[in-house]
Design a protein around this motif. Structure first.
Motif, PDB file in Angstrom:
ATOM      1  N   GLN A   1      22.442   3.674 -12.956  1.00  0.00           N
ATOM      2  CA  GLN A   1      22.513   4.055 -14.360  1.00  0.00           C
ATOM      3  C   GLN A   1      21.160   3.854 -15.037  1.00  0.00           C
ATOM      4  N   GLY A   2      20.905   4.661 -16.056  1.00  0.00           N
ATOM      5  CA  GLY A   2      19.713   4.492 -16.869  1.00  0.00           C
ATOM      6  C   GLY A   2      18.452   5.141 -16.328  1.00  0.00           C
ATOM      7  N   ILE A   3      18.562   5.839 -15.211  1.00  0.00           N
ATOM      8  CA  ILE A   3      17.391   6.518 -14.668  1.00  0.00           C
ATOM      9  C   ILE A   3      17.377   7.939 -15.207  1.00  0.00           C
ATOM     10  N   HIS A   4      16.233   8.346 -15.734  1.00  0.00           N
ATOM     11  CA  HIS A   4      16.109   9.690 -16.297  1.00  0.00           C
ATOM     12  C   HIS A   4      16.146  10.735 -15.188  1.00  0.00           C
ATOM     13  N   GLN A   5      16.805  11.842 -15.482  1.00  0.00           N
ATOM     14  CA  GLN A   5      16.849  12.986 -14.571  1.00  0.00           C
ATOM     15  C   GLN A   5      15.576  13.794 -14.818  1.00  0.00           C
ATOM     16  N   ILE A   6      14.634  13.738 -13.875  1.00  0.00           N
ATOM     17  CA  ILE A   6      13.356  14.417 -14.047  1.00  0.00           C
ATOM     18  C   ILE A   6      13.179  15.440 -12.926  1.00  0.00           C
ATOM     19  N   PHE A   7      12.877  16.658 -13.323  1.00  0.00           N
ATOM     20  CA  PHE A   7      12.646  17.742 -12.380  1.00  0.00           C
ATOM     21  C   PHE A   7      11.261  18.318 -12.626  1.00  0.00           C
ATOM     22  N   ARG A   8      10.563  18.687 -11.552  1.00  0.00           N
ATOM     23  CA  ARG A   8       9.234  19.287 -11.685  1.00  0.00           C
ATOM     24  C   ARG A   8       9.303  20.755 -11.266  1.00  0.00           C
TER      25      ARG A   8
ATOM     26  N   GLU B   1      11.717  27.781 -10.241  1.00  0.00           N
ATOM     27  CA  GLU B   1      12.389  26.773  -9.415  1.00  0.00           C
ATOM     28  C   GLU B   1      11.932  25.366  -9.792  1.00  0.00           C
ATOM     29  N   TYR B   2      12.917  24.482  -9.972  1.00  0.00           N
ATOM     30  CA  TYR B   2      12.660  23.074 -10.264  1.00  0.00           C
ATOM     31  C   TYR B   2      13.269  22.215  -9.162  1.00  0.00           C
ATOM     32  N   ARG B   3      12.620  21.070  -8.868  1.00  0.00           N
ATOM     33  CA  ARG B   3      13.122  20.123  -7.872  1.00  0.00           C
ATOM     34  C   ARG B   3      13.107  18.706  -8.450  1.00  0.00           C
TER      35      ARG B   3
ATOM     36  N   CYS C   1      14.366  13.004  -5.071  1.00  0.00           N
ATOM     37  CA  CYS C   1      14.894  13.377  -3.755  1.00  0.00           C
ATOM     38  C   CYS C   1      14.499  14.787  -3.327  1.00  0.00           C
ATOM     39  N   ASP C   2      13.797  15.518  -4.163  1.00  0.00           N
ATOM     40  CA  ASP C   2      13.298  16.864  -3.893  1.00  0.00           C
ATOM     41  C   ASP C   2      14.423  17.910  -3.756  1.00  0.00           C
ATOM     42  N   THR C   3      15.605  17.634  -4.285  1.00  0.00           N
ATOM     43  CA  THR C   3      16.693  18.602  -4.272  1.00  0.00           C
ATOM     44  C   THR C   3      16.405  19.692  -5.295  1.00  0.00           C
TER      45      THR C   3
END
Length: 138
Positions: free
Chosen positions: A112-119, A127-129, A133-135
């Motif tokens: 819990q409390g970890i931001h969902q960050i996609f690059r 496309e974002y991952r 975990c690079d999903t």
């Protein structure tokens, strides 16, 4: 149909046809007390059809969210019934807490409390991952 001009507010234009309600909901515009007009399937010489959102109030909102949903949209700031600023939108390099990682073993789904960050990994296809975990975002 008559939609009055905006004295002071925001116009999100060049939304792909059919995307205005998705953007409306994601931005939480239903909670606003001011008038909000959603125009769907408006004729456009460039796009054929487009959607437009007019907000009769000035406010701050997440430009990354708008650019993710509608990467070719424009945001016009209106003051005294005149466009004083026109912002072109482009895909952001990172998205924070807009997408959710679908990998059940990703740290963001177990802690819990970890931001969902996609690059952004492929700008040409949007496309974002996940940075953890690079999903690929779906």
């Amino acid at each position: 149909m008559r939609i009055d001009s905006i004295k002071n507010g925001i116009v999100i234009d060049h939304i792909p046809a059919g995307k205005a309600m998705q953007l409306y909901n994601m931005l939480g515009l239903d909670a606003l007390e001011c008038p909000v007009a959603v125009l769907k399937n408006v004729y456009s010489s460039k796009l054929g059809k487009k959607d437009i959102i007019k907000i009769d109030s000035t406010m701050e909102f997440d430009m990354d969210l708008i650019s993710f949903v509608c990467p070719k949209a424009t945001v016009c700031i209106i003051r005294d019934e005149k466009v004083v600023e026109k912002k072109q939108i482009s895909l952001p390099q990172t998205l924070t807490d807009i997408l959710t990682c679908k990998n059940p073993r990703c740290i963001t789904t177990t802690e819990q409390g970890i931001h969902q960050i996609f690059r952004l990994t492929s700008p040409e296809i949007g496309e974002y991952r996940c940075i953890y975990c690079d999903t690929q975002a779906k």
